[in-house]
Scaffold this motif. Structure first.
Motif, mmCIF file in Angstrom:
data_model
loop_
_atom_site.group_PDB
_atom_site.id
_atom_site.type_symbol
_atom_site.label_atom_id
_atom_site.label_comp_id
_atom_site.label_asym_id
_atom_site.label_seq_id
_atom_site.Cartn_x
_atom_site.Cartn_y
_atom_site.Cartn_z
ATOM 1 N N TRP A 266 -10.424 2.414 -4.294
ATOM 2 C CA TRP A 266 -10.345 1.041 -3.782
ATOM 3 C C TRP A 266 -9.008 0.404 -4.133
ATOM 4 N N MET A 267 -8.466 0.757 -5.321
ATOM 5 C CA MET A 267 -7.165 0.242 -5.725
ATOM 6 C C MET A 267 -6.072 0.749 -4.782
ATOM 7 N N LEU A 268 -6.122 2.039 -4.443
ATOM 8 C CA LEU A 268 -5.137 2.585 -3.507
ATOM 9 C C LEU A 268 -5.232 1.912 -2.149
ATOM 10 N N PHE A 269 -6.463 1.680 -1.699
ATOM 11 C CA PHE A 269 -6.649 0.994 -0.419
ATOM 12 C C PHE A 269 -6.066 -0.411 -0.469
ATOM 13 N N HIS A 270 -6.275 -1.104 -1.596
ATOM 14 C CA HIS A 270 -5.778 -2.476 -1.710
ATOM 15 C C HIS A 270 -4.269 -2.549 -1.889
ATOM 16 N N LEU A 271 -3.652 -1.446 -2.289
ATOM 17 C CA LEU A 271 -2.194 -1.437 -2.312
ATOM 18 C C LEU A 271 -1.622 -1.596 -0.908
ATOM 19 N N LEU A 272 -2.415 -1.259 0.105
ATOM 20 C CA LEU A 272 -2.026 -1.488 1.498
ATOM 21 C C LEU A 272 -2.483 -2.862 1.973
ATOM 22 N N VAL A 273 -3.697 -3.260 1.577
ATOM 23 C CA VAL A 273 -4.268 -4.529 2.035
ATOM 24 C C VAL A 273 -3.476 -5.722 1.506
ATOM 25 N N ILE A 274 -3.060 -5.664 0.241
ATOM 26 C CA ILE A 274 -2.399 -6.806 -0.402
ATOM 27 C C ILE A 274 -1.113 -7.210 0.325
ATOM 28 N N PRO A 275 -0.148 -6.306 0.554
ATOM 29 C CA PRO A 275 1.039 -6.726 1.313
ATOM 30 C C PRO A 275 0.742 -6.974 2.787
ATOM 31 N N LEU A 276 -0.240 -6.254 3.337
ATOM 32 C CA LEU A 276 -0.563 -6.438 4.751
ATOM 33 C C LEU A 276 -1.071 -7.851 5.021
ATOM 34 N N GLN A 277 -1.941 -8.367 4.152
ATOM 35 C CA GLN A 277 -2.466 -9.712 4.349
ATOM 36 C C GLN A 277 -1.377 -10.763 4.206
ATOM 37 N N ALA A 278 -0.453 -10.550 3.271
ATOM 38 C CA ALA A 278 0.673 -11.473 3.147
ATOM 39 C C ALA A 278 1.550 -11.419 4.398
ATOM 40 N N PHE A 279 1.756 -10.212 4.921
ATOM 41 C CA PHE A 279 2.581 -10.041 6.115
ATOM 42 C C PHE A 279 1.921 -10.688 7.332
ATOM 43 N N ILE A 280 0.608 -10.501 7.489
ATOM 44 C CA ILE A 280 -0.103 -11.085 8.629
ATOM 45 C C ILE A 280 -0.048 -12.607 8.578
ATOM 46 N N PHE A 281 -0.287 -13.180 7.399
ATOM 47 C CA PHE A 281 -0.233 -14.643 7.267
ATOM 48 C C PHE A 281 1.160 -15.148 7.634
#
Length: 262
Positions: free
Chosen positions: A232-247
């Motif tokens: 889940w941590m590896l998955f969130h390493l993608l989600v965390i910057p992706l959500q900032a980028f989308i916003f």
């Protein structure tokens, strides 16, 4: 709740509880969200200042080179998306992206690593991730909403903005429908911005807590929790910057659209 035996449900609820003053009133404040947001903003400013303190036009240091790469990336995305002439857009994009990125990154710190030491100091609750608080994401999206109004009024003037708001897209004879449609369109943008970021961060927080609870279920639970937590941590390493980028990207798109004529 220190010293009490926590069930899995009460443990999760405890970590999802904000440190609140004025609880139950319309003016209640989530002190943990405010403090952590301000702290991450100061960290962002300090990091950029460290990169510019000894900046050189020659061969840059490692940190200066890294910051320049990040800033050039955001600047390129902003210029490709925004079609106006405002010089405010790139600073807005940089602030949004890196501030949200730092707030999201706190998710990578296990909740107990922050909450337990604070409980020892007498702080009963501390929800560490500001973007997992809908009040924070709504605050940011409302700021974007006011920027949209500013950009629209600057480009069209009060008269042009009012005329477009009442006559687009169906013409002046459908003014009531135009008004309703435009109100819904303008309000849906900040709400969707806030809910998308909040939903992803809050959902991820719950999953991390569930995995943490799983680790307390004996030896098998420890290994299962470690494996699931790592994945889940590896998955969130993608989600965390992706959500900032989308916003950031949606904010720039909305600013660009607010200046365009229908």
């Amino acid at each position: 709740m220190a010293g009490e035996a926590l069930t899995p449900t009460s443990y999760i609820q405890h970590h999802l509880h904000n440190l609140t003053v004025g609880h139950g009133s319309p003016w209640a404040l989530h002190l943990d969200t405010i403090a952590t947001s301000v702290l991450m903003g100061l960290v962002m400013v300090f990091a950029f200042w460290m990169a510019t303190r000894n900046a050189t036009a020659g061969v840059p240091g490692k940190w200066q080179a890294f910051v320049e790469i990040c800033l050039e990336f955001v600047d390129r995305q902003a210029k490709d998306t925004y079609h106006g002439t405002s010089k405010l857009v790139t600073p807005i994009a940089i602030t949004i992206f890196f501030w949200i990125l730092l707030m999201n990154l706190i998710k990578m710190i296990p909740a107990d690593f922050i909450a337990v030491p604070l409980e020892m100091l007498g702080v009963p609750y501390w929800k560490p991730v500001p973007t997992a608080d809908v009040n924070a994401t709504l605050g940011m999206s409302i700021s974007v909403f006011f920027l949209m109004l500013f950009f629209a009024l600057r480009a069209k003037g009060i008269g042009g903005f009012t005329k477009e708001f009442l006559t687009a897209p169906f013409g002046k004879w459908m003014m009531p429908f135009n008004l309703i449609l435009n109100i819904v369109e303008w309000l849906s943008k900040p709400i969707s911005l806030a809910m998308r970021l909040f939903g992803n961060m809050f959902g991820g927080e719950i999953v991390f807590l569930l995995i943490w609870v799983l680790g307390g279920a004996g030896i098998a639970g420890i290994f299962a929790g470690a494996f699931a937590g790592f994945g889940w941590m590896l998955f969130h390493l993608l989600v965390i910057p992706l959500q900032a980028f989308i916003f950031m990207m949606l904010s720039i798109v909305y600013l660009s659209l607010s200046e365009d004529a229908h």
